[in-house]
Motif scaffolding. Structure first.
Motif, PDB file in Angstrom:
ATOM      1  N   TYR A  47     -20.491 -27.136  19.349  1.00  0.00           N
ATOM      2  CA  TYR A  47     -20.354 -26.090  20.370  1.00  0.00           C
ATOM      3  C   TYR A  47     -18.902 -25.811  20.724  1.00  0.00           C
ATOM      4  CZ  TYR A  47     -20.316 -23.644  24.796  1.00  0.00           C
ATOM      5  OH  TYR A  47     -20.033 -22.723  25.784  1.00  0.00           O
ATOM      6  N   GLY A 310     -24.334 -24.377  17.493  1.00  0.00           N
ATOM      7  CA  GLY A 310     -23.613 -24.788  18.691  1.00  0.00           C
ATOM      8  C   GLY A 310     -24.505 -24.854  19.916  1.00  0.00           C
ATOM      9  N   HIS A 332     -23.776 -20.164  26.665  1.00  0.00           N
ATOM     10  CA  HIS A 332     -24.284 -20.015  25.296  1.00  0.00           C
ATOM     11  C   HIS A 332     -23.479 -18.938  24.574  1.00  0.00           C
ATOM     12  CE1 HIS A 332     -26.267 -16.140  25.869  1.00  0.00           C
ATOM     13  NE2 HIS A 332     -26.872 -16.588  26.946  1.00  0.00           N
TER      14      HIS A 332
END
Length: 393
Positions: A47, A310, A332
């Motif tokens: 991520y 991620g 996100h």
């Protein structure tokens, strides 16, 4: 470092890539891979590394700067916002951004609701439907075509061209699709120039001038129309369908949303995180050697930023493989990050929220069709979703 050939994972990877991404991530956030299309690339699965890469200007979008390669759509249509870098990107985005403000998107709410209600009215008598064909596709394609001023009679052509470009099914060649798109847009733009000012986005973009008199050229208008028509509906189709599929597949989460429709917004955001419509970002290219977490991505390499990978990184989202509409999924990467963050994100969210809430309110007994065949997953690393979503009520 060994090269991971994603082709070896077969249909299982297409249906559920997340365990494979988790296995890769366990040995590091960056991996050299062969894509399902047979292309050597570097895939970022962590991520923090993905978020940083999306904003790292050492990873550029214009391949011509580093390799002898011009994508077919750029060759035929021209460069668009996803295939140029600053200062060209800065100029184009400035000319376009004013047409995608939150106020302008919010003004579309009544029309999006009206279209949604019409589609649900048409669905209701049958008791069963393919949700992609009945709602998830026609809603966003109608919205973006109306927004741009594309006649209703031409929308099925756009579906065929767009499907072949982002989720090929072999009904025509990629070149046929691109050339069909380009020729149509040239004619549409010239028609709108001749007709004078009209109340649609393409007419507004034709008339747009910056303070210094700068305006969009015909190739730039063509490329922008192309990008908006594809990105403006294809991702939203799968945002809607994926969210419904996830809710129907998680009865506890569905019950929570039905008990409090105020959770629909949260369900959309959790869907974007958990199984969003874009699996990896479009190609980037390393301008120079770039070191990430001890791994050097060499200059001129193709780089794929794993948006979906991620989003399942436990270092950022605890218990990431759990779909939870009460989770805080902020951060996100479903719409990207940095200068290429999706211009259409507010519109996609608006359409998704209206479609999902209206569907659940209208059909309180909605469920996945138990007699349906297995899902046909969209191939490739770009779009994440199923070609059909059979439901009954």
């Amino acid at each position: 470092m060994s090269v991971t050939d994603l082709r070896e994972y077969g249909a299982d990877f297409t249906a559920n890539p997340y365990p494979y991404y988790a296995k890769l991530r366990a040995s590091g956030p960056v991996h050299e891979v062969i894509t399902p299309e047979g292309i050597p690339a570097w895939l970022i699965v962590g991520y923090e590394e993905a978020r940083a890469a999306l904003a790292d200007q050492r990873f550029i979008k214009n391949p011509a700067e580093v390799i002898d390669f011009v994508p077919l759509d750029t060759e035929v249509i021209g460069p668009n916002l996803l295939s140029v870098d600053p200062p060209d990107h800065t100029r184009l985005r400035k000319l376009v951004a004013g047409e995608f403000t939150g106020r302008r998107v919010e003004a579309l709410r009544p029309r999006v609701q009206e279209l949604t209600d019409e589609l649900l009215d048409a669905m209701a008598p049958a008791g069963r439907a393919d949700l992609v064909d009945s709602l998830a596709f026609p809603l966003p394609i109608t919205v973006i075509c109306e927004l741009l001023g594309v006649p209703a009679a031409d929308r099925e052509s756009f579906r065929r061209w767009s499907n072949e470009l982002v989720a090929p099914n072999g009904t025509m060649s990629e070149r046929e699709a691109v050339e069909g798109f380009g020729g149509y847009l040239d004619a549409l733009i010239e028609d709108k120039r001749a007709a004078g000012p009209q109340d649609d986005l393409l007419s507004a973009l034709i008339a747009t001038r910056a303070e210094d008199g700068d305006r969009l050229s015909l190739p730039e208008l063509r490329a922008l129309g192309y990008l908006l028509l594809i990105a403006g509906h294809e991702t939203t189709v799968n945002l809607i369908a994926n969210t419904v599929r996830l809710l129907l597949g998680h009865p506890g989460q569905l019950a929570a949303v039905r008990a409090d429709f105020g959770l629909v917004d949260a369900a959309i955001e959790e869907s974007l995180r958990y199984d969003g419509p874009v699996e990896t970002g479009t190609y980037r290219f390393a301008r120079e050697d770039v070191e990430i977490a001890g791994t050097v991505i060499p200059a001129r390499a193709i780089v794929l930023v794993g948006l979906a990978a991620g989003a399942r990184d436990p270092g950022r989202f605890p218990d990431p493989d759990r779909f939870d509409v009460r989770r805080d999924p902020r951060g996100h990467l479903a719409f990207g990050h940095g200068i290429h963050f999706c211009l259409g994100a507010p519109l996609a969210r608006l359409e998704g929220r209206i479609a999902v809430r209206s569907l659940l309110e209208r059909f309180p007994r909605l469920e996945l069709d138990p007699e349906a065949p297995p899902y046909e997953w969209i191939q490739g690393l770009l779009i994440r979703g199923t070609r059909r979503l059979p439901v009954v009520w």
